[in-house]
Scaffold this motif. Structure first.
Motif, PDB file in Angstrom:
ATOM      1  N   GLU A 113       4.605   7.233   0.784  1.00 35.70           N
ATOM      2  CA  GLU A 113       2.704   7.676   0.428  1.00 35.70           C
ATOM      3  C   GLU A 113       2.440   6.664  -0.105  1.00 35.70           C
ATOM      4  O   GLU A 113       2.802   5.304   0.152  1.00 35.70           O
ATOM      5  CB  GLU A 113       3.378   8.751  -0.740  1.00 35.70           C
ATOM      6  N   LEU A 114       0.508   6.774   0.069  1.00 33.30           N
ATOM      7  CA  LEU A 114       0.458   5.467   0.252  1.00 33.30           C
ATOM      8  C   LEU A 114      -0.248   5.416  -1.764  1.00 33.30           C
ATOM      9  O   LEU A 114      -0.332   6.258  -2.124  1.00 33.30           O
ATOM     10  CB  LEU A 114      -0.957   5.561   0.300  1.00 33.30           C
ATOM     11  N   TYR A 163       0.811  -1.063   0.093  1.00 33.21           N
ATOM     12  CA  TYR A 163      -0.187  -0.133  -0.517  1.00 33.21           C
ATOM     13  C   TYR A 163       1.363   0.659   0.451  1.00 33.21           C
ATOM     14  O   TYR A 163       0.440   2.317  -0.346  1.00 33.21           O
ATOM     15  CB  TYR A 163      -0.463  -0.307   1.584  1.00 33.21           C
ATOM     16  N   THR A 164       2.135   1.427   0.123  1.00 29.04           N
ATOM     17  CA  THR A 164       3.060   2.188  -0.079  1.00 29.04           C
ATOM     18  C   THR A 164       3.940   2.393  -0.561  1.00 29.04           C
ATOM     19  O   THR A 164       4.234   0.810  -1.153  1.00 29.04           O
ATOM     20  CB  THR A 164       3.339   2.591   2.047  1.00 29.04           C
ATOM     21  N   ARG A 165       4.426   3.424  -1.458  1.00 25.32           N
ATOM     22  CA  ARG A 165       6.415   3.453  -2.011  1.00 25.32           C
ATOM     23  C   ARG A 165       6.670   4.843  -1.072  1.00 25.32           C
ATOM     24  O   ARG A 165       6.253   5.286  -0.473  1.00 25.32           O
ATOM     25  CB  ARG A 165       5.208   4.364  -2.943  1.00 25.32           C
ATOM     26  N   ILE A 166       7.819   4.170  -1.325  1.00 24.12           N
ATOM     27  CA  ILE A 166       9.308   4.615  -0.459  1.00 24.12           C
ATOM     28  C   ILE A 166       9.612   5.285  -1.604  1.00 24.12           C
ATOM     29  O   ILE A 166      10.466   4.572  -2.713  1.00 24.12           O
ATOM     30  CB  ILE A 166       9.487   4.078   0.545  1.00 24.12           C
ATOM     31  N   ILE A 167      10.171   6.846  -1.896  1.00 25.60           N
ATOM     32  CA  ILE A 167      10.649   7.901  -3.376  1.00 25.60           C
ATOM     33  C   ILE A 167      12.260   8.594  -2.442  1.00 25.60           C
ATOM     34  O   ILE A 167      12.198   9.226  -1.798  1.00 25.60           O
ATOM     35  CB  ILE A 167       9.754   8.057  -3.610  1.00 25.60           C
ATOM     36  N   LYS A 168      13.156   7.736  -2.571  1.00 22.11           N
ATOM     37  CA  LYS A 168      14.611   8.060  -2.134  1.00 22.11           C
ATOM     38  C   LYS A 168      14.502   9.759  -2.701  1.00 22.11           C
ATOM     39  O   LYS A 168      14.492   9.841  -3.913  1.00 22.11           O
ATOM     40  CB  LYS A 168      15.539   7.428  -2.068  1.00 22.11           C
TER      41      LYS A 168
END
Length: 165
Positions: A105-106, A85-90
């Motif tokens: 973010e969702l 359900y979540t995304r990590i963007i470095k």
């Protein structure tokens, strides 16, 4: 050694860590995207995803608006999703202490990421040449208008100089 250590303690006591993760979860649910360090984002991901999956056990969150948001909008959008359900963007490193910073973010709430981006072909055909010629006459009158305005401005400049003398 780190044998059988399942999660990152983040350099905090258990009570501080649990309250920090609860507050970050509330912020993520309310705002759909927050900026934090990569280590905190990974810990938050492990905290939030089961919470969204269950969506029944909400005693972890102490904010009524966040609970309404979780059961209302979030549960409807991620209802058919099996997980993730979540995304990590470095984003890179923070200037002050060189900590790695990222967005978490969702997934279903970012309209920019949801767009299907099709690759544009780089081939050019001969059919595109007539379109360019059709656009050229439309630009020509605009160029003529700017040329017509330029002499009028030049004529006004000597008249102003004569008044100044």
């Amino acid at each position: 050694m780190r044998h059988s250590k399942k999660f990152n303690h983040l350099g905090r006591t258990a009570s501080h860590r649990s309250s920090m993760l609860a507050n970050m979860a509330i912020s993520l649910i309310m705002h759909k995207r927050i900026t934090t360090t990569v280590a905190k984002a990974k810990a938050l991901k492990k905290y939030v995803e089961p919470l969204i999956t269950k969506a029944k056990d909400f005693s972890y969150l102490q904010n009524k608006e966040a609970i309404k948001e979780l059961f209302g909008e979030v549960a409807q959008k991620v209802g058919d999703r099996p997980g993730g359900y979540t995304r990590i963007i470095k984003l890179g490193t923070r200037q002050g202490d060189a900590a790695q910073v990222c967005f978490i973010e969702l997934v279903d709430f970012d309209p920019e990421m949801a767009k299907d981006t099709k690759k544009k072909s780089t081939r050019r055909s001969r059919k595109s040449a007539p379109k360019a010629e059709a656009a050229a006459p439309a630009e020509a009158p605009a160029a003529e208008e700017t040329k017509a305005e330029a002499p009028a401005e030049e004529a006004a400049a000597p008249a102003e100089e004569a008044k100044a003398e």
